[in-house]
Design a protein around this motif. Structure first.
Motif, PDB file in Angstrom:
ATOM      1  N   THR A   1       3.054 -19.409  44.642  1.00  0.00           N
ATOM      2  CA  THR A   1       3.041 -19.636  46.091  1.00  0.00           C
ATOM      3  C   THR A   1       2.060 -18.692  46.766  1.00  0.00           C
ATOM      4  O   THR A   1       1.227 -19.118  47.573  1.00  0.00           O
ATOM      5  CB  THR A   1       4.458 -19.481  46.674  1.00  0.00           C
ATOM      6  N   ALA A   2       2.116 -17.417  46.450  1.00  0.00           N
ATOM      7  CA  ALA A   2       1.172 -16.455  47.028  1.00  0.00           C
ATOM      8  C   ALA A   2      -0.261 -16.764  46.605  1.00  0.00           C
ATOM      9  O   ALA A   2      -1.202 -16.505  47.349  1.00  0.00           O
ATOM     10  CB  ALA A   2       1.543 -15.028  46.619  1.00  0.00           C
ATOM     11  N   ALA A   3      -0.424 -17.358  45.425  1.00  0.00           N
ATOM     12  CA  ALA A   3      -1.765 -17.688  44.924  1.00  0.00           C
ATOM     13  C   ALA A   3      -2.490 -18.659  45.833  1.00  0.00           C
ATOM     14  O   ALA A   3      -3.711 -18.621  45.940  1.00  0.00           O
ATOM     15  CB  ALA A   3      -1.680 -18.250  43.502  1.00  0.00           C
ATOM     16  N   TYR A   4      -1.756 -19.544  46.502  1.00  0.00           N
ATOM     17  CA  TYR A   4      -2.445 -20.453  47.419  1.00  0.00           C
ATOM     18  C   TYR A   4      -2.215 -20.100  48.884  1.00  0.00           C
ATOM     19  O   TYR A   4      -3.051 -20.387  49.724  1.00  0.00           O
ATOM     20  CB  TYR A   4      -2.133 -21.923  47.130  1.00  0.00           C
ATOM     21  N   ILE A   5      -1.116 -19.432  49.206  1.00  0.00           N
ATOM     22  CA  ILE A   5      -0.862 -19.067  50.605  1.00  0.00           C
ATOM     23  C   ILE A   5      -1.838 -17.996  51.087  1.00  0.00           C
ATOM     24  O   ILE A   5      -2.340 -18.063  52.214  1.00  0.00           O
ATOM     25  CB  ILE A   5       0.599 -18.615  50.806  1.00  0.00           C
ATOM     26  N   LEU A   6      -2.138 -17.006  50.270  1.00  0.00           N
ATOM     27  CA  LEU A   6      -3.054 -15.936  50.707  1.00  0.00           C
ATOM     28  C   LEU A   6      -4.432 -16.476  51.089  1.00  0.00           C
ATOM     29  O   LEU A   6      -4.922 -16.188  52.188  1.00  0.00           O
ATOM     30  CB  LEU A   6      -3.149 -14.844  49.638  1.00  0.00           C
ATOM     31  N   PRO A   7      -5.094 -17.269  50.247  1.00  0.00           N
ATOM     32  CA  PRO A   7      -6.403 -17.793  50.683  1.00  0.00           C
ATOM     33  C   PRO A   7      -6.297 -18.794  51.836  1.00  0.00           C
ATOM     34  O   PRO A   7      -7.202 -18.866  52.669  1.00  0.00           O
ATOM     35  CB  PRO A   7      -6.996 -18.431  49.429  1.00  0.00           C
ATOM     36  N   ILE A   8      -5.202 -19.531  51.909  1.00  0.00           N
ATOM     37  CA  ILE A   8      -5.015 -20.438  53.045  1.00  0.00           C
ATOM     38  C   ILE A   8      -4.923 -19.633  54.329  1.00  0.00           C
ATOM     39  O   ILE A   8      -5.565 -19.959  55.337  1.00  0.00           O
ATOM     40  CB  ILE A   8      -3.761 -21.326  52.848  1.00  0.00           C
ATOM     41  N   LEU A   9      -4.135 -18.565  54.318  1.00  0.00           N
ATOM     42  CA  LEU A   9      -4.024 -17.713  55.506  1.00  0.00           C
ATOM     43  C   LEU A   9      -5.383 -17.132  55.890  1.00  0.00           C
ATOM     44  O   LEU A   9      -5.729 -17.080  57.068  1.00  0.00           O
ATOM     45  CB  LEU A   9      -3.022 -16.580  55.266  1.00  0.00           C
ATOM     46  N   GLN A  10      -6.129 -16.692  54.900  1.00  0.00           N
ATOM     47  CA  GLN A  10      -7.445 -16.123  55.200  1.00  0.00           C
ATOM     48  C   GLN A  10      -8.341 -17.147  55.883  1.00  0.00           C
ATOM     49  O   GLN A  10      -9.005 -16.844  56.871  1.00  0.00           O
ATOM     50  CB  GLN A  10      -8.103 -15.604  53.926  1.00  0.00           C
ATOM     51  N   ARG A  11      -8.339 -18.369  55.377  1.00  0.00           N
ATOM     52  CA  ARG A  11      -9.179 -19.410  55.988  1.00  0.00           C
ATOM     53  C   ARG A  11      -8.677 -19.766  57.380  1.00  0.00           C
ATOM     54  O   ARG A  11      -9.463 -19.966  58.288  1.00  0.00           O
ATOM     55  CB  ARG A  11      -9.239 -20.642  55.090  1.00  0.00           C
ATOM     56  N   LEU A  12      -7.354 -19.846  57.564  1.00  0.00           N
ATOM     57  CA  LEU A  12      -6.804 -20.168  58.879  1.00  0.00           C
ATOM     58  C   LEU A  12      -7.117 -19.078  59.901  1.00  0.00           C
ATOM     59  O   LEU A  12      -7.434 -19.362  61.053  1.00  0.00           O
ATOM     60  CB  LEU A  12      -5.290 -20.368  58.799  1.00  0.00           C
ATOM     61  N   LEU A  13      -7.014 -17.836  59.484  1.00  0.00           N
ATOM     62  CA  LEU A  13      -7.216 -16.724  60.406  1.00  0.00           C
ATOM     63  C   LEU A  13      -8.681 -16.508  60.752  1.00  0.00           C
ATOM     64  O   LEU A  13      -8.991 -15.878  61.746  1.00  0.00           O
ATOM     65  CB  LEU A  13      -6.603 -15.449  59.833  1.00  0.00           C
ATOM     66  N   SER A  14      -9.567 -17.046  59.930  1.00  0.00           N
ATOM     67  CA  SER A  14     -10.991 -16.872  60.207  1.00  0.00           C
ATOM     68  C   SER A  14     -11.541 -17.982  61.090  1.00  0.00           C
ATOM     69  O   SER A  14     -12.711 -17.978  61.434  1.00  0.00           O
ATOM     70  CB  SER A  14     -11.778 -16.813  58.899  1.00  0.00           C
TER      71      SER A  14
END
Length: 119
Positions: A52-65
């Motif tokens: 879950t963290a493997a895909y949530i972390l990069p998703i959050l990074q893309r959303l926050l940018s």
């Protein structure tokens, strides 16, 4: 390998540290850079291996940018087979985002709505 080697932003690295993640699991080492590079990915790993963290972390990074979409465009869709897994995805997302995301942000509003649906 450390989380700092995976291409995550400083904010997310702080969130990972505050969430007491010490080092990435193999699925995270492979998945995070691939998702940040917008590559398709199919990841298989045992329960409890950090998927879950493997895909949530990069998703959050893309959303926050990015600026929040003003149209009805959905920037991310996570499909899971069970309600329990949906709750887990929401909890992991909230766990990481609470360290750097204001409670009035679009992400927090979405998580609040999502939690109310699952109740």
């Amino acid at each position: 390998m450390n989380f700092s080697d995976l291409g995550l932003s400083t904010d997310l690295l702080k969130a990972v540290q505050r969430a007491n993640y010490e080092s990435p699991y193999p699925i995270q080492i492979e998945a995070i850079p691939a998702i940040l590079d917008q590559k398709d990915l199919l990841g298989l790993a045992p329960t409890g291996s950090g998927k879950t963290a493997a895909y949530i972390l990069p998703i959050l990074q893309r959303l926050l940018s990015k600026k929040a979409p003003e149209d009805r465009f959905i920037p991310v869709l996570v499909i899971v087979p069970t309600r329990e897994l949906a709750v887990q995805v929401a909890e992991v997302t909230e766990n990481f985002s609470r360290f750097f995301c204001p409670e009035k942000s679009n992400l927090w509003q979405f998580l609040e709505e999502f939690r109310s649906i699952l109740k």
